[in-house]
Design a protein around this motif. Structure first.
Motif, PDB file in Angstrom:
ATOM      1  N   VAL A 185     111.110   2.576 -14.001  1.00  0.00           N
ATOM      2  CA  VAL A 185     112.009   1.431 -13.827  1.00  0.00           C
ATOM      3  C   VAL A 185     111.179   0.289 -13.248  1.00  0.00           C
ATOM      4  N   CYS A 186     111.515  -0.925 -13.686  1.00  0.00           N
ATOM      5  CA  CYS A 186     110.813  -2.125 -13.220  1.00  0.00           C
ATOM      6  C   CYS A 186     111.852  -3.093 -12.650  1.00  0.00           C
ATOM      7  N   PRO A 187     112.227  -2.904 -11.382  1.00  0.00           N
ATOM      8  CA  PRO A 187     113.222  -3.820 -10.808  1.00  0.00           C
ATOM      9  C   PRO A 187     112.628  -5.196 -10.526  1.00  0.00           C
ATOM     10  N   GLY A 188     113.506  -6.207 -10.584  1.00  0.00           N
ATOM     11  CA  GLY A 188     113.181  -7.534 -10.051  1.00  0.00           C
ATOM     12  C   GLY A 188     113.452  -7.501  -8.552  1.00  0.00           C
ATOM     13  N   PHE A 189     113.905  -8.619  -7.986  1.00  0.00           N
ATOM     14  CA  PHE A 189     114.181  -8.643  -6.540  1.00  0.00           C
ATOM     15  C   PHE A 189     115.519  -7.950  -6.254  1.00  0.00           C
ATOM     16  N   VAL A 190     115.450  -6.941  -5.396  1.00  0.00           N
ATOM     17  CA  VAL A 190     116.618  -6.117  -5.076  1.00  0.00           C
ATOM     18  C   VAL A 190     116.839  -6.188  -3.567  1.00  0.00           C
ATOM     19  N   SER A 191     118.093  -6.184  -3.168  1.00  0.00           N
ATOM     20  CA  SER A 191     118.424  -6.289  -1.749  1.00  0.00           C
ATOM     21  C   SER A 191     118.209  -4.950  -1.041  1.00  0.00           C
ATOM     22  N   THR A 192     117.078  -4.801  -0.376  1.00  0.00           N
ATOM     23  CA  THR A 192     116.754  -3.568   0.364  1.00  0.00           C
ATOM     24  C   THR A 192     116.007  -3.970   1.631  1.00  0.00           C
ATOM     25  N   PRO A 193     115.780  -3.006   2.546  1.00  0.00           N
ATOM     26  CA  PRO A 193     114.990  -3.328   3.745  1.00  0.00           C
ATOM     27  C   PRO A 193     113.613  -3.920   3.411  1.00  0.00           C
ATOM     28  N   MET A 194     113.016  -3.490   2.286  1.00  0.00           N
ATOM     29  CA  MET A 194     111.706  -4.039   1.895  1.00  0.00           C
ATOM     30  C   MET A 194     111.793  -5.547   1.677  1.00  0.00           C
ATOM     31  N   THR A 195     112.825  -5.967   0.968  1.00  0.00           N
ATOM     32  CA  THR A 195     113.014  -7.397   0.693  1.00  0.00           C
ATOM     33  C   THR A 195     113.387  -8.127   1.983  1.00  0.00           C
TER      34      THR A 195
END
Ligand SMILES: NC(=O)c1ccc[n+]([C@@H]2O[C@H](COP(=O)([O-])OP(=O)(O)OC[C@H]3O[C@@H](n4cnc5c(N)ncnc54)[C@H](OP(=O)(O)O)[C@@H]3O)[C@@H](O)[C@H]2O)c1
Length: 253
Positions: A185-195
């Motif tokens: 999978v190649c996600p774009g910007f996703v709302s997670t602790p990393m972001t």
């Protein structure tokens, strides 16, 4: 379709947070017995607690994906507990420092490559060995749109994710006739602790991320999890070697 992974055994690296945690919950909802591998025990146990609270089955094996012995143990404990390994989501990853190519430190390069690229290869190695023994299985690697297009300020991250895409394609070819499907999978910007680690220090960054994704928003961890579930399910039985983009239209511009 609920139950699409009924009776399967599913392993997730980096299950303590973000996309990994959402995928643990989605796998369990589909009937899989889940094993997660990550370093932080309390966060990992929280994922296990949430899966169990939703009626599923999960366990944590403390794992650092940069260490071959840890991954070997993660797969071994999975098989010892559940007898097999049907699905694996190699998801653990770090962004590393935001620094252009000439400013990227050797330490940042080595750390990012070690978790994001070596960690995925090591996981695939031990998962594939088990899947060959039992006659098949499915692997999904978490790459990124940064593995498909350039990303300013992330030379090590982009290179590591591009490497994950190529590892996925290569292994998919190698095991296509042996019952093992391997996709990414190649996600774009996703709302997670990393972001959030980056946007909390730079509020303009979140607005920019939303702007560059044509849907005008960040993705959710659950949206990535649903794609991983599908790739692991029999509904995707003819799909292998594919980097599935989940980015609200980011890379088609
Ligand atoms: N968020 C996005 O916008 C985005 C976009 C594209 C791709 N991705 C990819 O999605 C994956 C998950 O990221 P996320 O956004 O969900 O971030 P996250 O919430 O920060 O989760 C990262 C996960 O990786 C684990 N991890 C990190 N280093 C590890 C190590 N050495 N050994 C084992 N586990 C390790 C962490 O667990 P511990 O700290 O407990 O070890 C955590 O569970 C990453 O590969 C990331 O590159 C994210």
């Amino acid at each position: 379709m609920p139950g699409s992974l009924k009776g399967r055994v599913a392993l997730i690296t980096g299950g303590s947070s973000g996309i990994g945690r959402a995928t643990a919950l989605a796998f369990a909802r589909e009937g899989a017995r889940v094993v997660i591998g990550n370093r932080r025990v309390s966060e990992g146990e929280e994922t296990v607690r949430r899966v169990k609270a939703a009626g599923g089955e999960a366990m944590l094996v403390r794992t650092d994906v940069t260490k071959a012995a840890h991954i070997e143990m993660l797969v071994a404990k999975t098989v010892e507990t559940h007898g097999r390994l049907d699905c694996a989501f190699n998801n653990a990853g770090v962004t590393g420092d935001i620094a252009r190519t000439a400013e990227c430190t050797e330490e940042n390069w080595d750390r990012t490559m070690s978790v994001n690229l070596k960690g995925v290869w090591l996981a695939m190695k031990y998962e594939i060995l088990q899947m060959l023994k039992q006659g098949g299985g499915v692997i999904v690697n978490n790459a990124s749109v940064a593995g498909l297009v350039g990303m300013r300020g992330g030379p090590a991250y982009s290179a590591s994710k591009g490497g994950v895409v190529q590892l996925t394609r290569t292994a998919a070819l190698e095991y296509a006739k042996l019952g093992i499907r391997i996709n990414a999978v190649c996600p774009g910007f996703v709302s997670t602790p990393m972001t959030e680690d980056h946007t909390s220090a730079n509020p303009d960054l979140e607005a920019w991320m939303k702007k560059v994704q044509p849907m005008g928003r960040l993705g959710t961890p659950e949206e990535v999890a649903e794609a991983v579930v599908w790739l692991c399910s029999d509904a995707a039985s003819f799909v292998t070697g594919h980097p599935l983009v989940l980015d609200g239209g980011l890379v088609v511009q």
